[in-house]
Scaffold this active site. Structure first.
Site, PDB file in Angstrom:
ATOM      1  N   THR A 162       0.854  -1.191   0.000  1.00  0.00           N
ATOM      2  CA  THR A 162       0.000   0.000   0.000  1.00  0.00           C
ATOM      3  C   THR A 162       0.891   1.244   0.000  1.00  0.00           C
ATOM      4  O   THR A 162       1.269   1.726  -1.062  1.00  0.00           O
ATOM      5  CB  THR A 162      -0.965  -0.014   1.201  1.00  0.00           C
ATOM      6  OG1 THR A 162      -0.232  -0.284   2.399  1.00  0.00           O
ATOM      7  CG2 THR A 162      -2.034  -1.074   1.015  1.00  0.00           C
ATOM      8  N   LYS A 182       4.439  -7.028   3.623  1.00  0.00           N
ATOM      9  CA  LYS A 182       4.166  -5.626   3.349  1.00  0.00           C
ATOM     10  C   LYS A 182       4.008  -4.908   4.672  1.00  0.00           C
ATOM     11  O   LYS A 182       3.617  -5.482   5.689  1.00  0.00           O
ATOM     12  CB  LYS A 182       2.925  -5.451   2.487  1.00  0.00           C
ATOM     13  CG  LYS A 182       1.591  -5.855   3.106  1.00  0.00           C
ATOM     14  CD  LYS A 182       0.918  -4.836   3.990  1.00  0.00           C
ATOM     15  CE  LYS A 182       0.739  -3.518   3.257  1.00  0.00           C
ATOM     16  NZ  LYS A 182       0.099  -2.502   4.190  1.00  0.00           N
ATOM     17  N   THR A 200       3.253  -9.547  12.107  1.00  0.00           N
ATOM     18  CA  THR A 200       3.545  -8.390  11.275  1.00  0.00           C
ATOM     19  C   THR A 200       2.280  -7.837  10.670  1.00  0.00           C
ATOM     20  O   THR A 200       1.192  -8.291  10.971  1.00  0.00           O
ATOM     21  CB  THR A 200       4.529  -8.761  10.160  1.00  0.00           C
ATOM     22  OG1 THR A 200       4.849  -7.589   9.427  1.00  0.00           O
ATOM     23  CG2 THR A 200       3.924  -9.767   9.213  1.00  0.00           C
ATOM     24  N   GLU A 212       7.246   4.733   7.010  1.00  0.00           N
ATOM     25  CA  GLU A 212       6.815   5.943   6.310  1.00  0.00           C
ATOM     26  C   GLU A 212       7.696   7.133   6.688  1.00  0.00           C
ATOM     27  O   GLU A 212       7.823   7.495   7.858  1.00  0.00           O
ATOM     28  CB  GLU A 212       5.347   6.221   6.639  1.00  0.00           C
ATOM     29  CG  GLU A 212       4.423   5.199   6.002  1.00  0.00           C
ATOM     30  CD  GLU A 212       2.996   5.287   6.480  1.00  0.00           C
ATOM     31  OE1 GLU A 212       2.125   4.745   5.775  1.00  0.00           O
ATOM     32  OE2 GLU A 212       2.748   5.873   7.546  1.00  0.00           O
ATOM     33  N   ASN A 269       0.853  10.700   6.730  1.00  0.00           N
ATOM     34  CA  ASN A 269      -0.343  10.248   7.448  1.00  0.00           C
ATOM     35  C   ASN A 269      -1.397  11.335   7.605  1.00  0.00           C
ATOM     36  O   ASN A 269      -2.553  11.035   7.916  1.00  0.00           O
ATOM     37  CB  ASN A 269       0.061   9.671   8.794  1.00  0.00           C
ATOM     38  CG  ASN A 269       0.653   8.275   8.640  1.00  0.00           C
ATOM     39  OD1 ASN A 269      -0.064   7.310   8.496  1.00  0.00           O
ATOM     40  ND2 ASN A 269       1.970   8.204   8.636  1.00  0.00           N
ATOM     41  N   THR A 327      -6.118   5.967   6.522  1.00  0.00           N
ATOM     42  CA  THR A 327      -5.832   4.557   6.782  1.00  0.00           C
ATOM     43  C   THR A 327      -6.992   3.908   7.500  1.00  0.00           C
ATOM     44  O   THR A 327      -7.886   4.591   8.001  1.00  0.00           O
ATOM     45  CB  THR A 327      -4.566   4.424   7.643  1.00  0.00           C
ATOM     46  OG1 THR A 327      -4.741   5.152   8.864  1.00  0.00           O
ATOM     47  CG2 THR A 327      -3.365   4.933   6.922  1.00  0.00           C
TER      48      THR A 327
END
Length: 413
Positions: free
Chosen positions: A154, A180, A191, A277, A408, A413
């Site tokens: 993503t 991912k 995870t 990120e 963000n 999200t």
């Protein structure tokens, strides 16, 4: 001594696996968004999942499935919609997704596993999925590991995969993995999403035990931002196609297979932490000299997750005080008079007291690591020793940059 070597192929490197990734129209961007991994024969399946009380429907589906049967043939993963907090309608979407895969592949329904990633609160775009499942099945290939790894990401900047092989007697065992994750990374299980394939012959309970221990040493030791996902899923298949003797109890062969599994998990975990990120470098925290490995891992994870430590690393500030403070609040008893801290090759603290060090050179070290090559020489190393036991543990994280907030703030999200 390393007993295995890396090989190409990702999840399709082991014998008897095919995979594919396609653009099914689930993501607005038009990028690949549907992945399928299939074993040619029924495999022993193991899983570790998020412990959060707000879970995606696919998590509960897979957990329930493993309670009744330890076998599996297929893993379908959609990217774009998390299908978390979607109620009974989301649960029906999961059930239909499994039926679509089972019917398309002509396999039993209870051999299908599911995973989702994307925006919380959004159901899967089922019209797109209904059309996509036959297409991704038609695209299955024994070289499709890379396309599958691409289809599950993503906000990730890079795909994350690995494959290794090792000799067990006169035969070769192979293991592959893909994952991912980039944000919402502070797992309380395993995870964000990770899938592992193996061609070893191993008993179901032993495989599950190995996976849980490997997760504790890898995915449970990474952090980017302190947020645990609603969709965290780790699934591992072992299909026996290596034709090696069955591993059914603890011993040298089991230890070797678990070491391979831990290596694959740690590689994928570090790749997630490095791709945090807005991150510019990977941070590895090693703690030793504790009463137990659990104590060491707890301290390491607290330091790696400290916003102040992460901010200092981004600012290229060798601030040992923030490291010491984070270690002290980890909930592990130790005598601060024994505390020793290193940053790379720079000794910052000894016997609980600060040392004189070249601050400019230490700052340059942080700059150099941030400019290093991905997952090779871009790692900031922090070593902490408590001086009274044989416990040891690692954790991995990343620095905290301005871009994390920007990403963000702009991305739902």
């Amino acid at each position: 001594m390393v007993e295995w070597q890396e090989i190409p192929g990702g999840v399709t490197a082991p014998r008897g696996y095919r995979a594919a990734g396609i653009a099914a129209g689930l993501k607005p961007s038009g990028a690949k968004d549907l992945a399928l991994i299939v074993s040619d024969v029924e495999a022993i399946a193991a899983g570790v999942f998020t412990k959060t009380q707000v879970r995606a429907a696919c998590v509960d589906y897979c957990r329930q499935k493993l309670q009744s049967k330890s076998g599996g043939r297929a893993i379908l993963c959609n990217a774009g919609q998390a299908n978390a907090a979607t109620g009974e309608a989301g649960w029906e979407d999961v059930r239909e997704s499994a039926r679509l895969v089972a019917q398309t592949l002509s396999i039993p329904l209870d051999e299908v596993f599911l995973a989702s990633t994307g925006v919380i609160g959004q159901r899967i775009k089922m019209d797109a999925l209904r059309e996509g499942v036959p297409k991704v099945a038609a695209a299955l290939s024994d070289t499709g590991g890379d396309s599958a790894a691409e289809a599950i990401i993503t906000t990730d900047l890079v795909t994350k995969s690995i494959a290794i092989e090792a000799q067990f007697g006169d035969r070769t065992v192979r293991m592959g993995g893909m994952s991912k994750g980039s944000g919402m990374i502070h797992p309380n299980m395993a995870t964000m999403l990770a899938f592992i394939t193996c061609d070893a012959v191993v008993s179901s309970q032993l495989w599950q035990d190995m996976l849980r221990r490997a997760a504790d040493k890898s995915f449970n030791q990474i952090t980017v931002d302190g947020d645990t996902s609603t969709n965290d899923t780790l699934i591992a298949f072992a299909n026996g196609q290596s034709r090696t003797p069955a591993i059914v109890k603890e011993g040298p062969e089991a230890e070797k297979l678990e070491a391979m599994l831990t290596h694959v998990c740690q590689h994928l975990a570090k790749a997630i932490a490095r791709d945090g990120e807005g991150a510019t470098c990977l941070v590895e925290v090693r703690v030793s000299g504790t009463a137990s490995d659990d104590d060491a891992r707890k301290i390491a994870r607290t330091v790696a997750g400290s916003s102040l430590v992460k901010s200092a690393i981004f600012g290229r500030d060798p601030n040992w005080g923030r490291i010491a403070a984070a270690a002290g609040r980890a909930g592990v008893n130790f005598e601060q008079e024994n505390l020793r801290i290193k940053l790379g090759e720079f000794h910052l603290m000894e016997n609980g007291q600060p040392l004189d060090f070249d601050r400019a050179a230490a700052s340059d070290y942080l700059k150099q690591q941030a400019a290093g090559e991905y997952l090779k020489d871009d790692t900031v190393s922090i070593e902490i020793n408590l001086g009274y036991g044989s416990g040891e543990g690692f954790a991995w994280g990343c620095d905290l940059s301005y871009d994390y907030v920007r990403i963000n703030a702009e991305y739902t999200t």
